[in-house]
Scaffold this active site. Structure first.
Site, PDB file in Angstrom:
ATOM      1  N   HIS A 159       0.799  -1.230   0.000  1.00 19.37           N
ATOM      2  CA  HIS A 159       0.000   0.000   0.000  1.00 19.37           C
ATOM      3  C   HIS A 159       0.826   1.272   0.000  1.00 19.37           C
ATOM      4  O   HIS A 159       0.266   2.364   0.017  1.00 19.37           O
ATOM      5  CB  HIS A 159      -0.913   0.047   1.235  1.00 19.37           C
ATOM      6  N   LYS A 166      -8.187  13.698   5.990  1.00 18.12           N
ATOM      7  CA  LYS A 166      -7.392  12.475   5.898  1.00 18.12           C
ATOM      8  C   LYS A 166      -6.379  12.545   7.016  1.00 18.12           C
ATOM      9  O   LYS A 166      -6.260  13.580   7.682  1.00 18.12           O
ATOM     10  CB  LYS A 166      -6.709  12.340   4.532  1.00 18.12           C
ATOM     11  N   ARG A 167      -5.632  11.440   7.239  1.00 20.54           N
ATOM     12  CA  ARG A 167      -4.607  11.502   8.263  1.00 20.54           C
ATOM     13  C   ARG A 167      -3.651  12.675   7.970  1.00 20.54           C
ATOM     14  O   ARG A 167      -3.376  12.990   6.808  1.00 20.54           O
ATOM     15  CB  ARG A 167      -3.833  10.179   8.321  1.00 20.54           C
ATOM     16  N   LYS A 216       1.154  14.088   2.671  1.00 21.70           N
ATOM     17  CA  LYS A 216      -0.191  14.450   2.191  1.00 21.70           C
ATOM     18  C   LYS A 216      -0.345  15.978   2.081  1.00 21.70           C
ATOM     19  O   LYS A 216      -1.297  16.478   1.521  1.00 21.70           O
ATOM     20  CB  LYS A 216      -1.264  13.872   3.120  1.00 21.70           C
ATOM     21  N   THR A 228      -8.266   7.023  -1.350  1.00 26.45           N
ATOM     22  CA  THR A 228      -9.622   6.539  -1.636  1.00 26.45           C
ATOM     23  C   THR A 228     -10.658   7.612  -1.334  1.00 26.45           C
ATOM     24  O   THR A 228     -11.771   7.555  -1.850  1.00 26.45           O
ATOM     25  CB  THR A 228      -9.938   5.263  -0.831  1.00 26.45           C
ATOM     26  N   LYS A 238     -14.398   9.035  -3.009  1.00 24.23           N
ATOM     27  CA  LYS A 238     -15.631   9.308  -2.252  1.00 24.23           C
ATOM     28  C   LYS A 238     -16.174  10.692  -2.579  1.00 24.23           C
ATOM     29  O   LYS A 238     -17.382  10.880  -2.746  1.00 24.23           O
ATOM     30  CB  LYS A 238     -15.370   9.206  -0.744  1.00 24.23           C
TER      31      LYS A 238
HETATM   32  C1  C3B Z   1      -2.876   3.706   2.602  1.00 23.78           C
HETATM   33  C2  C3B Z   1      -2.224   4.543   1.514  1.00 23.78           C
HETATM   34  O1  C3B Z   1      -1.506   5.590   2.111  1.00 23.78           O
HETATM   35  C3  C3B Z   1      -3.317   5.076   0.592  1.00 23.78           C
HETATM   36  O2  C3B Z   1      -2.732   5.761  -0.488  1.00 23.78           O
HETATM   37  C4  C3B Z   1      -4.155   3.912   0.063  1.00 23.78           C
HETATM   38  O3  C3B Z   1      -5.265   4.401  -0.640  1.00 23.78           O
HETATM   39  C5  C3B Z   1      -4.660   3.053   1.211  1.00 23.78           C
HETATM   40  O4  C3B Z   1      -3.595   2.617   2.028  1.00 23.78           O
HETATM   41  C6  C3B Z   1      -5.409   1.822   0.739  1.00 23.78           C
HETATM   42  O5  C3B Z   1      -4.685   1.120  -0.208  1.00 23.78           O
HETATM   43  N1  C3B Z   1      -1.914   3.187   3.604  1.00 23.78           N
HETATM   44  C7  C3B Z   1      -2.306   3.206   4.917  1.00 23.78           C
HETATM   45  O6  C3B Z   1      -3.418   3.659   5.224  1.00 23.78           O
HETATM   46  N2  C3B Z   1      -1.490   2.698   5.882  1.00 23.78           N
HETATM   47  C8  C3B Z   1      -0.290   2.166   5.559  1.00 23.78           C
HETATM   48  N3  C3B Z   1       0.489   1.678   6.508  1.00 23.78           N
HETATM   49  C9  C3B Z   1       0.122   2.134   4.224  1.00 23.78           C
HETATM   50  C10 C3B Z   1      -0.717   2.659   3.257  1.00 23.78           C
END
Ligand code: C3B
Length: 833
Positions: A374, A567-568, A573, A678, A682
């Site tokens: 991911h 988002k986080r 980001k 994601t 949304k």
């Molecule tokens: C996340 C990624 O940062 C996102 O870009 C991605 O859409 C999602 O996963 C789902 O695939 N991600 C996360 O939330 N935690 C992690 N340790 C690595 C990736």
């Protein structure tokens, strides 16, 4: 133990088998019965929480009846099953989703009304199930919804944390973390006290030789912790399939260990052992995209992998099939490397417990597992120290070394003249201390590795996993671009938009086949349709404005452009880019004449997201956002032209309010850093436009909806390395408009500049790793284009409708089918009865 009732007695059972409510009357009856008996309350003593619990119990009864039937059907048909191993499942609320998925929300609304309650108030009583950090955990939850909806025989396996992700409070502009004890009043889980597994830690490995000279290994001594299963039913939408999510909870083993202590009269120490065992499943690690290598985390991982595999193997053995059929019957998907130990554990079970030869076992293992990566962020890639693993899991470390040896031998044979490749691809990193590279273990132990968006999967193949592409060939690596479930993220979050679409398309079939959305493009010029579309967006904005008023006290103008980034909080980001852009806008407006101000498009900049508790830079960004909000929102020269809002404690249920209410949302990571994203999907699915970089799934969203419907800006992934290089060699001048922003911060405009010096200096002194300055000019220019576009509401609406119509590709159902075809090789189960 044979627990099955003998055939002659089954008639009595069948006569009394539990039945499901279907009508309003039946629902009311179940609801009142649960309130009066299960909850021991009455009509004189029934608040909204009790009404919620009663409603949840009534629906739970329905789910569990279908759950039982589904499990019987799946056992009987005995097809290949999927097991989705994820350390995080970010489920959010269950009741609303369950009501919609079984198609009885209107029935419940009417019934609750008869009994004195509004369904919205009842739904709002539920505490989010927040067993995840962000995208990765939410993706797992979307998987469960889709797998059930598409009738795949599939289980999720996870940990039942006593504390989910912390609750975020904002105190004096700072994030404060409060524990989230969520298990009181959780009606959605079923404890299975009869399903337990003993899990071993520490100890040592003994080697034995039998009379034929055959060597075997035995892992002995150490300590035992018990895993107890808790099952959560997962209903599909518009199907009877109700799958299972099994979460493990830890408890001290009732075995010999404590008995010895009890007998010795050491009661206190026995209790302490008990508590130590329970800490394994006590808390979710609150880091997103960051690994810290804590021993307890490794314990969690092994505890959950070992319990899940024991369960899977036990189920397989009941079918009495040969081991060679294991991977024909079972596919296991690893959600990131967190469950990579499952590879080693299965190999251990097969060779140490079941007596298979190494090669035969290893074939079974590699055919069974698939691994999803991911992220390419180095700080998120798991590595465990060899000494730590040696102590906690001595036999597993041996097996890892063995796996590595055979692997490196095969590499050496293929590339006899390449000295370096061996150390580059070794599972063991030769550092001090040595480290186990979990991603490499996951690749070597799987038959397929996938990334989560095209760019991300390409980057994996050309950078991180380049050597492995050389070794295994390109076919082992594939892409499956992420998606979202339209049930929660359209139908549940935005019921009015869903209803409008259904009215135009003649049914809700698009919720099961999202590509049908393309039919609404035909209505893009339909005046009445456009008007309704606009009204719905406005009402969704009003709903968010109410939430903002209730939680922050600020009034926001619903006619303003709502600009959202939720988002986080993470440097990659780039919420810092956003807030610097907001300061730029503030300074620009302040310098305007009254005449000029009249032309400004009013904006509300909305932020939300949690920072990992130990991530100081992310916390500084939150602090700056809140300080800017303080200053801007109270500035009489600004009025409605700009408001800055930080929504505390962003979570799934808040996302359901926020996503439908955006005009524009921000997906502005440094190119090449976001796996997929994601929330971008949304927002677009709910008729919001987006501003974004060429990163993650933004690129494919652009391809689907058309470049004229998205605001792209910034440097490309292919140029990032070069730009960073230049910064490093001092060939860098801060963007002048960003400099003006920094000057304002350094003038103490938002409080003591020292509070933000780490943030500004990371950019103007320490290399600007995330290229904030490089992208700043194109970012603010693009925002000017957003303002301009927003003034033409008719065109804006056309963009919004067209984009929604073209979002079919991003359904989680498409994603799930792709995994099923290209990785799992499983078929849906035909549900005819
Ligand atoms: C996340 C990624 O940062 C996102 O870009 C991605 O859409 C999602 O996963 C789902 O695939 N991600 C996360 O939330 N935690 C992690 N340790 C690595 C990736």
């Amino acid at each position: 133990v044979e627990a099955s009732i003998p055939e002659p007695l089954r008639e009595a059972w069948k006569k009394h088998s539990a039945t499901e409510f279907n009508t309003k009357e039946e629902f009311e009856k179940d609801l009142v019965r649960h309130i009066e008996t299960t909850l021991a309350r009455s009509m004189y003593n029934c608040d909204e929480l009790a009404a919620y619990s009663g409603t949840a119990l009534a629906f739970r009864d329905r789910l569990i009846i279908e759950w039982n039937k589904t499990q019987q059907r799946q056992t009987f048909k005995d097809q290949k099953r999927v097991y989705y191993l994820s350390l995080e499942f970010l489920m959010g609320r269950t009741l609303d989703n369950a009501m919609l998925n079984v198609g009885l929300k209107d029935t419940a609304r009417d019934g609750l009304n008869d009994l004195g309650f509004r369904i919205e108030d009842v739904i709002n009583q539920e505490h989010d199930a927040a067993l995840g950090n962000g995208g990765l955990g939410r993706l797992a939850a979307c998987f469960l919804d889709s797998m059930a909806t598409l009738n795949y025989p599939a289980w999720g396996y996870g940990l039942r944390y006593r504390y989910g992700i912390f609750k975020q409070e904002i105190v004096n502009g700072y994030q404060v973390e409060v524990p989230d004890y969520w298990l009181d009043n959780n009606p959605w889980e079923f404890p299975r006290h009869e399903i337990t597994v003993d899990i071993q830690f520490y100890g040592n490995v003994k080697k034995y030789q039998d009379d034929n000279g055959k060597i075997s290994h035995s892992w002995e001594d150490g300590e035992i912790v018990q895993a107890i299963a808790y099952d959560v039913p997962i209903p599909g939408y518009g199907t009877k399939t109700t799958n299972n999510l099994r979460l493990w909870s830890s408890k001290a083993s009732s075995g010999e260990f404590d008995f010895q202590k009890f007998n010795a009269g050491d009661y206190e120490s026995a209790v302490a052992d008990q508590q130590r065992a329970e800490t394994i499943s006590a808390v979710l690690y609150p880091n997103d995209n960051l690994e810290r290598g804590k021993e307890l985390r490794l314990k969690q991982q092994y505890f959950w992998c070992a319990a899940s595999l024991y369960d899977i193997v036990r189920r397989f053995k009941k079918t009495k099939r040969a081991w060679g059929e294991f991977s024909d019957q079972i596919a296991i998907q690893l959600n990131d490397t967190h469950p990579a130990l499952a590879i080693v554990e299965l190999q251990r079970i097969l060779i140490d417990k079941e007596g298979l030869e190494w090669d035969e076992a290893w074939q079974i293992v590699t055919k069974t597992f698939g691994y999803t990566n991911h992220t390419v962020l180095p700080e998120a890639l798991e590595k465990w120290s060899v000494p730590l693993m040696q102590n906690l899991l001595p036999r597993h470390l041996q097996i890892i070394y063995e796996i590595n040896l055979f692997f490196l031998q095969s590499v050496e044979k293929r590339f006899p003249n390449d000295r370096d490749i061996l150390s580059r691809v070794s599972i063991i990193e030769e550092s001090h201390p040595k480290m186990v590279r979990m991603a490499y273990l996951a690749i070597i132990g799987s038959h397929k590795v996938n990334g989560v968006a095209e760019l991300h999967s390409d980057l994996l193949k050309t950078t991180l996993f380049k050597d492995f592409v050389k070794i295994y060939g390109p076919d082992r690596f594939t892409n499956v671009t992420n998606g979202i479930t339209p049930r929660r993220w359209l139908h549940q979050a935005n019921p009015r938009l869903s209803a409008l679409i259904a009215e135009k398309l003649g049914s809700y079939d698009f919720l099961k086949d999202l590509t049908l959305l393309d039919k609404i493009e035909a209505f893009v010029d339909d005046k009445a349709f456009r008007e309704e579309w606009a009204v719905i967006k406005r009402e969704n904005k009003l709903r968010l404005a109410e939430h903002i008023k209730a939680t922050t006290g600020y009034d926001v103008n619903p006619n303003a452009l709502f600009d959202v980034q939720v988002k986080r909080i993470h440097e990659y980001k780039r919420q810092q880019l956003n807030i610097f852009g907001v300061i730029h806008r503030y300074l620009t407006i302040k310098a305007m004449s009254a005449e000029e101000k009249k032309k400004v498009v009013p904006r509300v900049s909305i932020f939300g997201g949690k920072a990992a508790p130990g991530y100081w830079m992310a916390k500084t960004i939150i602090h700056l956002i809140n300080r800017v909000a303080d200053v801007v929102n109270k500035d009489p020269e600004i009025g409605d032209l700009l408001k800055v809002i930080f929504i505390a404690d962003y979570n799934v249920s808040k996302a359901e309010i926020i996503c439908p209410a955006s005009d524009i949302s921000e997906h502005i990571s440094t190119a090449g850093t976001e796996g997929s994203g994601t929330s971008n999907m949304k927002f677009v699915l709910n008729g919001g436009l987006i501003i974004g970089t060429c990163d993650g799934a933004n690129i494919e969203i652009t391809r689907e909806i058309g470049e004229q419907n998205i605001f792209l800006f910034g440097n490309l992934a292919e140029d990032v390395e070069d730009l960073r290089h230049r910064h490093f060699y001092g060939d860098f001048k801060l963007d002048p408009q960003l400099e003006r922003v920094f000057d304002a911060i350094k003038d103490n405009m938002f409080g003591d500049k020292a509070d933000f010096s780490a943030l500004t200096s990371s950019i103007d002194e320490h290399g600007d790793y995330y290229l904030v300055s490089d992208d700043f000019n194109s970012y603010i220019t693009t925002h000017e284009m957003v303002d301009e576009a927003f003034q033409n509401q008719e065109e804006w609406l056309a963009k919004s409708i067209t984009s929604v119509a073209r979002m079919g590709f991003f359904s989680m159902d498409r994603v799930t089918n792709e995994y099923a075809d290209s990785i799992w090789n499983v078929e849906p189960l035909n549900v005819t009865d």
